[in-house]
Design a protein around this motif. Structure first.
Motif, short mmCIF file in Angstrom:
data_model
loop_
_atom_site.label_atom_id
_atom_site.label_comp_id
_atom_site.label_asym_id
_atom_site.label_seq_id
_atom_site.Cartn_x
_atom_site.Cartn_y
_atom_site.Cartn_z
N SER A 112 0.81 -1.22 0.00
CA SER A 112 0.00 0.00 0.00
C SER A 112 0.84 1.26 0.00
O SER A 112 0.34 2.33 0.32
CB SER A 112 -0.97 0.01 1.17
N ARG A 145 -5.03 5.12 -14.30
CA ARG A 145 -5.22 5.69 -12.98
C ARG A 145 -3.93 5.61 -12.16
O ARG A 145 -3.49 6.58 -11.56
CB ARG A 145 -6.36 4.95 -12.26
N ASN A 149 -1.46 8.75 -11.01
CA ASN A 149 -1.14 8.98 -9.59
C ASN A 149 0.37 9.08 -9.37
O ASN A 149 0.86 9.96 -8.68
CB ASN A 149 -1.72 7.86 -8.73
N ARG B 146 -9.85 7.35 -10.27
CA ARG B 146 -9.06 8.09 -9.29
C ARG B 146 -8.39 7.19 -8.28
O ARG B 146 -8.88 6.11 -7.97
CB ARG B 146 -9.96 9.08 -8.55
N THR B 147 -7.28 7.67 -7.79
CA THR B 147 -6.58 6.94 -6.75
C THR B 147 -7.05 7.42 -5.39
O THR B 147 -7.38 6.64 -4.51
CB THR B 147 -5.07 7.15 -6.88
N TYR B 148 -7.06 8.73 -5.19
CA TYR B 148 -7.56 9.32 -3.95
C TYR B 148 -8.70 10.27 -4.28
O TYR B 148 -8.92 10.60 -5.45
CB TYR B 148 -6.42 10.05 -3.23
N GLU B 152 -4.05 14.00 -6.30
CA GLU B 152 -3.38 12.70 -6.39
C GLU B 152 -2.72 12.29 -5.08
O GLU B 152 -1.90 11.39 -5.03
CB GLU B 152 -2.34 12.72 -7.52
N ARG B 153 -3.04 13.02 -4.00
CA ARG B 153 -2.45 12.67 -2.70
C ARG B 153 -3.55 12.50 -1.65
O ARG B 153 -4.66 13.01 -1.83
CB ARG B 153 -1.48 13.77 -2.23
N ARG B 186 -10.38 -0.91 -3.12
CA ARG B 186 -8.96 -0.65 -3.42
C ARG B 186 -8.50 0.57 -2.64
O ARG B 186 -7.47 0.56 -1.96
CB ARG B 186 -8.80 -0.43 -4.92
N TRP B 187 -9.29 1.62 -2.74
CA TRP B 187 -8.96 2.88 -2.07
C TRP B 187 -8.93 2.69 -0.55
O TRP B 187 -7.98 3.07 0.13
CB TRP B 187 -10.00 3.92 -2.50
N ASN B 189 -8.64 -0.09 1.29
CA ASN B 189 -7.56 -0.96 1.75
C ASN B 189 -6.21 -0.26 1.74
O ASN B 189 -5.39 -0.46 2.63
CB ASN B 189 -7.47 -2.19 0.85
N THR B 190 -6.00 0.54 0.71
CA THR B 190 -4.73 1.26 0.65
C THR B 190 -4.62 2.22 1.83
O THR B 190 -3.58 2.32 2.47
CB THR B 190 -4.64 2.04 -0.67
N ASN B 193 -3.98 0.74 5.30
CA ASN B 193 -2.65 0.15 5.42
C ASN B 193 -1.52 1.17 5.36
O ASN B 193 -0.35 0.80 5.34
CB ASN B 193 -2.44 -0.91 4.34
N GLN B 194 -1.87 2.45 5.27
CA GLN B 194 -0.83 3.48 5.33
C GLN B 194 -0.24 3.50 6.74
O GLN B 194 -0.98 3.35 7.71
CB GLN B 194 -1.42 4.87 5.01
N PRO B 195 1.06 3.72 6.84
CA PRO B 195 1.67 3.73 8.18
C PRO B 195 0.99 4.71 9.14
O PRO B 195 0.81 4.41 10.32
CB PRO B 195 3.11 4.15 7.93
#
Lengths: 177, 416
Positions: A112, A145, A149, B146-148, B152-153, B186-187, B189-190, B193-195
């Motif tokens: 992740s 995507r 990113n 989109r990722t976030y 993009e952050r 997906r979003w 779970n990511t 799992n971020q620290p």
């Protein structure tokens, strides 16, 4: 292929390490890094890993656990064998399809967080992604995507241009690979 | 950079929003360690700062008192999380509100009955499930490209919305439900799992099987039925609030300041001293002899208990949670009591039994309304301290050997 040297010096800048003198071995077609004790690391992946390991702020770019490290290694190899060596368009399309499918439920290539695998795949795909039409990009939705990113990290992209992506669906009935 | 103290009960999803934001910004936010819901937030001192008496509440080191979780998150966050231009800021606000208004109410209506916090209403439940599906569909379509959520952050929008979704992802959105929302999964779970998330919430486990409404648990938590109807009615709102981990609103309750033990003679037995003996020294050689030497039959009593609903116990870890909950709810009793609860039997066929002693000759749980939640689920028997059998029981339970009272001991917990 000469621009692998540029790629590595961009990586060195990103990692905050001085990369010294980089040259391109024309015979073996690989970049070579000149280091002090003359055990000059050779080859894209070797040099990239060497730089990452010498960096202070690379935290877990190579993966944290043995499993993650192995997975990162696998994707670095993928870059060399599947992307850099795809000779025909057919091969490229297959690779993109494969990546697109793989990335459906992932934000980063491995785990992740960003790893060296993301960085090297991004660099290896810049040219290919830049050459796709909007229609093609839409068929590789997940890959697009992911790529968008990654390229939005200014520290990684540096002087490279942005490949443009469309957020809204442009075409009706696009079949995503 | 913001520094200060956050008042909250543990595992509060609303507090997470702020705590995770602080991890990203590097703000030094300490969670008040001795905060007790229903106690600390009803003191005059607390109400002077936060007149609503609700948590999470944040007091910065320069004296600002901030309530409302979103405001606190903004206070301890940084510009990166909140967007660099008005457009991004507006979009971030949009998704925070989406989480608060579209996701959260529906997820509570759906999840709370499964935890026994609110009664189950089939119609409402189905409606909430539909609403949740709608919200997830909207989000899933949006996240396709989109990722976030914004840019993009990771931004505050991601943090807040993910926190609002945790309840549902943890309890009811099982694989068959969530599989059609691959982009949201997906979003999510990511993120978890971020620290920075992990540092606050630990390891997040997605729901594997949709929980069903639990009417029995509701009845248990809310003390419904039985002879104590009158008293438990009065008690109800308080217990409800205690369990309601997500509830930000906390009306203050009038509290009696009287010491529940006041009517029991104090005696000379030193509970703290005994607990030190027990914790630090060998049970058989030192702690038990100490206990019997100082035991005062006139001021203290020893009790044995068995859980009444053996057939409801299945997995050991769940049983163990039940005991932990019991201990937590009678936290205030510690001062003058000690007990050992053991899970006896086999993995899928076990029961809870325990041996306790405390100040006074009656059932200590009856001294205070706060302690009455669980004890009625057990059968209590007063033991005769002179009986040799009692000595053996006390020894078995306090020592927590492999075999307790002739049965295999799977796990033991000490209330001290």
């Amino acid at each position: 292929m000469v621009d692998t040297c540029d790629e590595l010096s961009r990586l060195a800048t990103y990692l905050g390490v001085s990369c010294g003198k980089m040259s391109f071995d024309g015979k073996e077609k690989v970049p070579v890094l000149k280091v002090q004790n003359n055990s000059n690391p050779k080859g894209l992946v070797t040099v990239a890993k060497y730089l990452t390991r010498s960096s202070q702020n690379a935290k877990n770019l190579l993966g944290a656990t043995p499993e993650e490290k192995a997975a990162v290694d696998q994707w670095l190899e993928y870059r060399i064998t599947r992307i850099d060596r795809s000779a025909q368009d057919k091969d490229v399309t297959n690779t993109l399809k494969e990546l697109n499918h793989y990335l459906a439920d992932k934000v980063y290539i491995m785990g992740s967080c960003l790893t060296l695998a993301d960085i090297l795949l991004y660099n290896g795909l810049i040219e290919i992604m830049g050459g796709l039409t909007f229609y093609e990009k839409e068929t590789f939705m997940n890959l697009s995507r992911w790529f968008d990113n990654i390229q939005h990290q200014p520290a990684l992209r540096q002087s490279l241009g942005l490949v443009s992506f469309q957020r809204n669906q442009l075409y009706k009935g696009v079949k995503v690979h | 950079m913001a520094t200060g103290t956050l008042y909250t009960y543990p595992e509060n999803f609303r507090a997470y929003k702020a705590l995770i934001a602080a991890k990203y910004s590097g703000a030094k936010v300490t969670v008040s360690p001795d905060f007790k819901l229903g106690v600390s937030n009803t003191t005059k001192e607390f109400l002077d700062k936060f007149p609503l008496g609700k948590v999470p509440a944040f007091e910065s080191s320069n004296g600002d008192c901030v309530f409302e979780s979103n405001a606190i998150a903004q206070y301890v966050g940084n510009a990166k999380l909140q967007g660099s231009n008005t457009r991004d800021q507006a979009l971030i606000q949009q998704w925070i509100n989406f989480g608060d208004n579209e996701v959260y109410p529906a997820s509570c209506t759906w999840v709370f009955p499964t935890l026994g916090i609110t009664p189950f209403n089939k119609q409402e439940g189905e409606k909430a499930k539909e609403q949740m599906k709608n919200a997830m569909t909207v989000l899933n379509n949006y996240m396709r490209t989109r990722t976030y959520l914004v840019g993009e952050r990771i931004s505050q929008a991601d943090i807040s919305l993910a926190c609002n979704l945790m309840l549902a992802y943890q309890n009811v959105m099982d694989p068959s439900f969530r599989d059609s929302f691959g982009n949201v999964n997906r979003w999510f779970n990511t993120l978890v799992n971020q620290p920075q998330f992990k540092a606050v919430i630990g390891t997040f486990t997605l729901c594997s099987k949709m929980k069903e409404a639990d009417g029995k648990k509701y009845a248990e938590l809310h003390g419904a039925g039985g002879k104590k109807e009158g008293k438990s009615k009065k008690e109800q709102p308080k217990k409800e609030k205690k369990k309601e981990v997500e509830e930000e609103e906390l009306p203050q309750l009038p509290r009696e300041k009287k010491d529940p033990w006041a009517d029991c003679p104090q005696g000379a037995f030193n509970y703290d001293e005994y607990k030190r003996e027990y914790s630090n020294k060998d049970t058989l050689k030192e702690a038990l002899p100490y206990f019997w030497k100082n035991f005062e039959p006139e001021n203290m009593s020893i009790w044995h208990c068995d859980y009444n609903y053996r057939k409801d116990l299945t997995k050991v870890f769940m049983t163990s949670n039940l005991i932990r909950g019991f201990f937590q709810r009678i936290d205030k009793m510690r001062k003058n009591a000690f007990g050992s609860m053991c899970i006896l039997g086999e993995d899928d066929d076990h029961n809870i039994s325990g041996v306790w002693f405390w100040r006074g000759s009656g059932l200590a749980f009856e001294l205070c309304d706060d302690w009455k939640v669980d004890y009625e689920s057990y059968t209590w028997k007063k033991l005769d301290p002179k009986d040799e059998k009692t000595k053996k029981l006390v020894q078995d339970y306090f020592d927590m050997a492999a075999v307790v009272d002739g049965k295999k001991c799977l796990q033991g917990s000490i209330y001290k």
